[in-house]
Write an enzyme that holds these catalytic residues in place. Sequence first.
Site, PDB file in Angstrom:
ATOM      1  N   PHE A 121      73.539  -8.403   9.742  1.00  0.00           N
ATOM      2  CA  PHE A 121      74.155  -6.368  10.000  1.00  0.00           C
ATOM      3  C   PHE A 121      73.189  -5.608   8.793  1.00  0.00           C
ATOM      4  O   PHE A 121      73.217  -4.880   7.963  1.00  0.00           O
ATOM      5  CB  PHE A 121      75.358  -6.394   8.863  1.00  0.00           C
ATOM      6  CG  PHE A 121      76.529  -7.882   9.325  1.00  0.00           C
ATOM      7  CD1 PHE A 121      76.464  -8.359  10.526  1.00  0.00           C
ATOM      8  CD2 PHE A 121      76.844  -8.418   7.909  1.00  0.00           C
ATOM      9  CE1 PHE A 121      77.195  -9.790  10.775  1.00  0.00           C
ATOM     10  CE2 PHE A 121      77.761  -9.801   8.216  1.00  0.00           C
ATOM     11  CZ  PHE A 121      77.637 -10.075   9.827  1.00  0.00           C
ATOM     12  N   CYS A 122      71.755  -5.905   9.082  1.00  0.00           N
ATOM     13  CA  CYS A 122      70.875  -5.022   8.433  1.00  0.00           C
ATOM     14  C   CYS A 122      70.979  -5.493   7.298  1.00  0.00           C
ATOM     15  O   CYS A 122      70.930  -4.233   6.728  1.00  0.00           O
ATOM     16  CB  CYS A 122      70.823  -3.704   8.737  1.00  0.00           C
ATOM     17  SG  CYS A 122      71.220  -2.861  10.747  1.00  0.00           S
ATOM     18  N   ASN A 123      71.393  -6.548   6.482  1.00  0.00           N
ATOM     19  CA  ASN A 123      71.647  -6.261   4.768  1.00  0.00           C
ATOM     20  C   ASN A 123      70.807  -7.684   4.616  1.00  0.00           C
ATOM     21  O   ASN A 123      71.544  -8.945   4.427  1.00  0.00           O
ATOM     22  CB  ASN A 123      73.499  -6.344   4.736  1.00  0.00           C
ATOM     23  CG  ASN A 123      73.040  -5.819   2.743  1.00  0.00           C
ATOM     24  OD1 ASN A 123      72.201  -6.809   2.026  1.00  0.00           O
ATOM     25  ND2 ASN A 123      74.439  -5.395   2.506  1.00  0.00           N
TER      26      ASN A 123
END
Length: 474
Positions: A392-394
């Site tokens: 999740f781009c984290n």
Amino acid sequence: MTAETVFGPAHPRYAETAVLDELRRTDYARLDAGGHVYLDYTGAGLYADSQLSEHLALLRGGVFGNPHSVNPTSTAATELVEHVRAAVLEFFGASPDEYEAIFTPNATGALRLVGEAYPFHPGDRFLLTFDNHNSVNGIREFARARGAETTYVPSVAPDLRVDRELLPRYLTEVGGEHHNLFAYPAQSNFSGVQHPLEWIEEAHDHGWDVLLDAAAYVPSNRLDLGRNHPDFVALSFYKMFGWPTGVGCLLARREALAKLERPWFSGGTIVAAFVQREWYQSAPGAAHFEDGTVNFLNLPAVEIGLRHLDRIGLDTIHTRVEALGKMLLDALGSRRHANGTPAATVYGPRDWERRGATIAFNFLHPDGHVVDERYVDRVARLHNISLRTGCFCNPGAGEVAFTISRDTLVGGEFGEGMTLDDYVHATGLPSGGAVRASLGLASNYADVERFAAFAHAFVDLPAVPDDLPPRTGC
Ligand SMILES: Cc1ncc(COP(=O)(O)O)c(C=O)c1O
């Protein structure tokens, strides 16, 4: 069982959210018409039919020209844009004396504006939590290019929060006349953890400017800039109410905005520019940060969306997603294999203290191994459930959740040409990341019931087929 019998005793206020069931039948009827279970509100919110009708009626009823002029159609467009600007400030309780609302293409655009213009110099600091979206992580490259030092504050498993004792230690590590920027998300887009808004004042007390990434927080929580005063706030409107895409906002305290040094100028951002003298004068306020022509035909839809949320009431949305989120967490926590082992593991808080309705988890095989997220995607598709898999781009939250050590990352051989599958292998990840389910204003009891039935498909699942496709993105 009905929603009332489940929620009645545990959530006496759930009944007050019945307006959302009515809206689901009317404004969001396409969800049930298509048999959808939409569980990716942290990816994107959903628009109501009525938002579209109101927006189209406005466009059909007027003639709007490029706002960079004074002719009648241009003036009409300018009036619309300025009306939206005032509505955004009002929605967030931001005094126009204190804050500017700057329109950007998305939250990332807002974060970039701050990153590229923050006056980082050698000796300055950029402090940020592990738990951040890559659009915040990327600011470290601007900091590095200008000689400032980047420091990460770790989260602690299993809750994925920052240790209460730890942050003050980082915040006090500043000295002298420096520009120091502290960035964190009001709500994690990975775990749903809500990091304390009290950090803002704490950081101010030690001389930090604060950049609050509110993208995942504002769709179901009230952010009141009359109470909390971050210097910069980034958000995307489509995450709040689905339509329009392509418009975000940087809410910036005027005082902090004055510190920013834009690396260039462009059409719309200046009062005057000369070629032979190679000189320009910046436009005052928000205009200096809005490159080119703002999205003037979509911007009115922002005001329509804000009114839509106001009519429902953010408290109602908040109550709704909390009750359904607890039920979803229970559905995951209560699933057990015949041998007694858990069928799922949740990353982040298992209770509902200081968290939002974004839940990251993995299904587990009876032997404790993680179920490959690509198989989860496949089963979700069969159930017509839209959820998210990956990191999740984290990456920071993922590194803590999956206990990937610094040594593994620093010592690892990574480079050009590697595929995502290669990275999964090299970091020793048990799968390509987690599964994320997130709830929002159109979520209902039936969605979570169908999610529970879907989760049941993973009970006593010994293995997954070996025909899963290569992984394509993080
Ligand atoms: C917490 C957070 N910050 C920033 C972003 C980036 O938003 P956008 O892609 O709209 O720029 C997202 C998107 O998922 C997010 O969840």
